[in-house]
Design an enzyme around this catalytic site. Sequence first.
Site, PDB file in Angstrom:
ATOM      1  N   ALA A  73      24.803 -24.948  29.190  1.00  0.00           N
ATOM      2  CA  ALA A  73      24.891 -24.123  30.394  1.00  0.00           C
ATOM      3  C   ALA A  73      26.262 -23.446  30.464  1.00  0.00           C
ATOM      4  O   ALA A  73      27.268 -24.029  30.035  1.00  0.00           O
ATOM      5  CB  ALA A  73      24.661 -24.975  31.637  1.00  0.00           C
ATOM      6  N   PRO A  74      26.322 -22.206  30.980  1.00  0.00           N
ATOM      7  CA  PRO A  74      25.240 -21.449  31.599  1.00  0.00           C
ATOM      8  C   PRO A  74      24.326 -20.704  30.632  1.00  0.00           C
ATOM      9  O   PRO A  74      23.355 -20.116  31.057  1.00  0.00           O
ATOM     10  CB  PRO A  74      25.974 -20.457  32.493  1.00  0.00           C
ATOM     11  CG  PRO A  74      27.253 -20.199  31.789  1.00  0.00           C
ATOM     12  CD  PRO A  74      27.627 -21.509  31.127  1.00  0.00           C
ATOM     13  N   GLY A  75      24.635 -20.669  29.338  1.00  0.00           N
ATOM     14  CA  GLY A  75      23.645 -20.188  28.394  1.00  0.00           C
ATOM     15  C   GLY A  75      23.967 -18.967  27.567  1.00  0.00           C
ATOM     16  O   GLY A  75      23.131 -18.526  26.777  1.00  0.00           O
ATOM     17  N   SER A  76      25.154 -18.398  27.679  1.00  0.00           N
ATOM     18  CA  SER A  76      25.456 -17.188  26.916  1.00  0.00           C
ATOM     19  C   SER A  76      25.486 -17.444  25.418  1.00  0.00           C
ATOM     20  O   SER A  76      24.952 -16.661  24.630  1.00  0.00           O
ATOM     21  CB  SER A  76      26.795 -16.596  27.371  1.00  0.00           C
ATOM     22  OG  SER A  76      26.694 -16.128  28.686  1.00  0.00           O
ATOM     23  N   ASP A  95      30.221 -27.235  22.263  1.00  0.00           N
ATOM     24  CA  ASP A  95      31.179 -26.491  23.091  1.00  0.00           C
ATOM     25  C   ASP A  95      31.467 -27.382  24.298  1.00  0.00           C
ATOM     26  O   ASP A  95      30.874 -27.243  25.349  1.00  0.00           O
ATOM     27  CB  ASP A  95      30.570 -25.158  23.510  1.00  0.00           C
ATOM     28  CG  ASP A  95      31.551 -24.263  24.230  1.00  0.00           C
ATOM     29  OD1 ASP A  95      32.640 -24.042  23.692  1.00  0.00           O
ATOM     30  OD2 ASP A  95      31.220 -23.794  25.331  1.00  0.00           O
ATOM     31  N   ASP A 121      21.877 -29.662  28.666  1.00  0.00           N
ATOM     32  CA  ASP A 121      22.992 -29.801  29.602  1.00  0.00           C
ATOM     33  C   ASP A 121      22.770 -31.055  30.434  1.00  0.00           C
ATOM     34  O   ASP A 121      21.636 -31.373  30.807  1.00  0.00           O
ATOM     35  CB  ASP A 121      23.137 -28.587  30.518  1.00  0.00           C
ATOM     36  CG  ASP A 121      24.548 -28.492  31.083  1.00  0.00           C
ATOM     37  OD1 ASP A 121      25.410 -27.893  30.412  1.00  0.00           O
ATOM     38  OD2 ASP A 121      24.803 -29.051  32.170  1.00  0.00           O
ATOM     39  N   ASP A 148      22.807 -36.642  28.738  1.00  0.00           N
ATOM     40  CA  ASP A 148      24.234 -36.824  28.513  1.00  0.00           C
ATOM     41  C   ASP A 148      24.509 -36.574  27.031  1.00  0.00           C
ATOM     42  O   ASP A 148      23.948 -37.231  26.166  1.00  0.00           O
ATOM     43  CB  ASP A 148      24.605 -38.256  28.904  1.00  0.00           C
ATOM     44  CG  ASP A 148      26.082 -38.546  28.761  1.00  0.00           C
ATOM     45  OD1 ASP A 148      26.781 -37.813  28.033  1.00  0.00           O
ATOM     46  OD2 ASP A 148      26.549 -39.512  29.388  1.00  0.00           O
ATOM     47  N   CYS A 156      26.012 -28.754  24.971  1.00  0.00           N
ATOM     48  CA  CYS A 156      26.524 -28.510  26.327  1.00  0.00           C
ATOM     49  C   CYS A 156      26.299 -27.027  26.626  1.00  0.00           C
ATOM     50  O   CYS A 156      27.234 -26.240  26.650  1.00  0.00           O
ATOM     51  CB  CYS A 156      28.000 -28.879  26.430  1.00  0.00           C
ATOM     52  SG  CYS A 156      28.420 -30.493  25.728  1.00  0.00           S
ATOM     53  N   CYS A 181      37.802 -24.089  25.321  1.00  0.00           N
ATOM     54  CA  CYS A 181      38.631 -22.997  25.826  1.00  0.00           C
ATOM     55  C   CYS A 181      39.971 -23.561  26.290  1.00  0.00           C
ATOM     56  O   CYS A 181      40.549 -23.120  27.276  1.00  0.00           O
ATOM     57  CB  CYS A 181      37.922 -22.236  26.951  1.00  0.00           C
ATOM     58  SG  CYS A 181      37.283 -23.268  28.271  1.00  0.00           S
TER      59      CYS A 181
END
Length: 918
Positions: free
Chosen positions: A178-181, A307, A247, A274, A176, A360
């Site tokens: 995105a956004p890619g950090s 994540d 993603d 998915d 999962c 998170c």
Amino acid sequence: MGKRGGKRFTGRGGRGGRGGQRDQRERVDYQEVPKQNALYERYYNELGLVPEEEREEFWAALRRDLPNSFRFTGSKAHAIPVQQRLKNHYVPEITSIRHNGELVEPPTPLPWFPDELAWQMTTPKSVVRRFPPFASFQKFLVSETSVGNISRQEAVSMIPPLVMDVKPGMTVLDMCAAPGSKAAQLIEMVHGGEEARMRQVVRRVRKEEGKDMSPDGEETQELMKDEEENGDWSDDGRTTGLLIANDADYKRAHMLIHQMKRLNSPNLIVTNHDATMYPSIKLPSEPVHDGGVPKNRYLKFDRILADVPCSGDGTCRKNPGVWKDWNPGNGLGLYVTQVRILVRALQMLKVGGRVVYSTCSMNPVENEAVVASAIERCGGLSKVIIVDCSSALPKLKRRPGLKQWKVMDKQGKLWHSWSEVDDQKAKVGPEGLGKLVEGMFPPTVASDAGDTIPLEKCMRVYGHLQDTGGFFITVLEKQTEIKARPEAESKKTEPKPSVIAAVEEIEAQPANGTNTLDRVDALDDMGPQQNQENGGGEGPSAAARQNKENAPREQISPQKRALHDEADAEASTKRPKFREEVDEAAPQGIEDRQVHFPPPPGAELDITRPEAAPIVKPESSLPQYQKRRNNQPFEEPFKYLDPNHEELQNIHEFYHISPQFPKDRFMVRNAMGSPVKTIYYTSTLARDILTENEGKGLKFVHCGVKMFVKQDVQKVGVCKWRIQTDGLPILESWVGEERVVRLWSRTTLKKLLVEMFPKVDGNGWQDLGEIGERVRDIEMGCCALRVEKSEGEDGFSERMVLPLWRSLHSLNLMLPKEDRKAMLLRLYNDDSPLMDHSKDRFNRQPNGDHASSDVELKDELVVGADDEEIAAAGVPATEEGAMNMEDDAYSKVEDEAAKQVEVAVGVRDEEDEFNKTV
């Protein structure tokens, strides 16, 4: 960090795992939202996340603003010089500021992040806006972020990649991404030490050829020592590993590409699937002898990051919607999806490999309960263990995972155990308890290995410990191959299907003289039949369901679209099925089946029978521009070039590229497989995956680094393929001296950065310092400018390589304006405007001695642009016009991609840039 999946929460709502809809509501200012929520506070107080004496500090921290944090990106040798600029210049300036009689706290490194490459700043905005040194520091941050040298990332979001223990040469999956950090951190680890290894190999080759080698920077020399024993040397120092970043949302997948494009990795593949039913990726079969049958091979991963989408209630310091909208249903609704993603990750993992599961969220239903349920489904602790990471990142303050917890239902009632819920259902029925399942509660039965799952080995990070957000991390290790129990057989992860409940209800009632068949017939009246496609029985496979799910639909009116989206979301919670990934020949038709929509060009799937062979249609009967579901554009195929292709031969001859550089990894992205505009370069493993799975429905969105781009040149004999900035670091060491220009002086480099198109013809070369004679004599075309390490005040401590174009009359660094300005600011502390000499030549009279034709001038102005991008462009008459043309030439492709993902390039909101949860 974990994507937020609750419908009510703004921001990054659960698109990483299964997809979702963008929240269109305007952002609510943090100060406007009361930081109170009775249910939220009562639940976590009841759980006893922290001791009683810490409770006040815990909630006070969650109500404070989150510090700004950022990370230096790229290889260590590349990141250290940018970090040194911050430490040696900006920190001393800020340290001298006094506010209200006290010294202002400067940015400080995160104590637990290796090599001080991550920093945070707690200074309030009101102070930042008052003092010029902060304005200068902010300009530095924005400048380096725009060119990809700094990633603004929340501190706790940096933790999961650090505990994965990624080594060069490993295959890694970010499910999962995105956004890619975090994906950016992972690809940096995959490439760890590569620059030093490649320099060492080139040094050996040059020595064998009797050629000199330019000196290396101090950081590179240090890394060489580390890599001698532990490096990945199997491919001349190039890393053989791979990162697949996935993603479920197509637009977010392109956002991911945008985030990672500055890292320029040929070892990166971006997919759009998915995560709960990520498809198996086929590898080429091993060679067979004596008439043997080739065995199918599928990719297994050394490391996987899950994540997952989550409620995100640990982000309340920066996402005010948490305080306003939190309710217990947010976490309850994501539990099943989270378990499915984690189980799928464990299935795709190599034995001995690691999965890092993170969210998170502070909710144990999304954390410890998911970990325990996944281990239970995979066979217990004999199959999967929790790794003790208490010694990792020793300066990171953390708390152990919970072993006991309560579950709050949607009405706010707390339940201590599943038996209490069962008793309540028996007394008054299931009303209000539908989302609660046994797996959400603390495990009570010992695992198959005879031990209780050690959930205390999980890691919890709270805001008051080191002034961060809330986060949860667990590292799992696979001990043996697993065969996950189907969800229908696991009483812990999903409520009983309605049909089973109906059967039990019939059996519990008196027969009243009816026979068994009458009882079964009564099922039709008691509830809707299960849709086998979405979960029950022996229905179509997960691949077949995705075929149908991703098939083109009829036009849906705006009024109906919301209803369709809701129906899709409900259907997506059904249980997928997976084909076992074993290294043996698959049943007939499996290996070449169509797995996902859309089909390759010129083919169309039978949506009702995904396993059928594709039906070839005439090209003219197909739409010119195919679309996927949700208006996803059709991706051009990946076609690899023959190593002996004429264009590749011409390129190698012009640049005198060493024969040791591989020629079998170049590809193009068009159905014809012809090098029309751009040639990409990938790693060997990426090539094998793309070619082996071509036409089999895997949704590859991105792979490869732009290595060569076709340039419209006016002189016969000049190579029309220029080396693209993205690919230059990979290729430059193998380019022959015939196409190399060496520079040692800071003064000369500054002139090239500030001045666009400085004159070379006539006596212009005399103003170009030590490179003057070389650029005067070198043939027209692209070359590599090597900025060499040199001593003295006018020298450089680290080497750099930049793309340079020698045109008919002038010279130009092929860098966008933002890159020029960032380098000027970092190397010279200079933010003066750029100068464009092309304007001077344009404004000269046509009968002058130095007049240039429009064709020649246009060739200089558009250096670095693709010919089709500037075909309709006129010659600008102003400095601003010339610079705008250069910018447009470099960034048009990125702008077009950004438009597709609804990202406005160049529009950088300070809040989003500095505080976004990534």
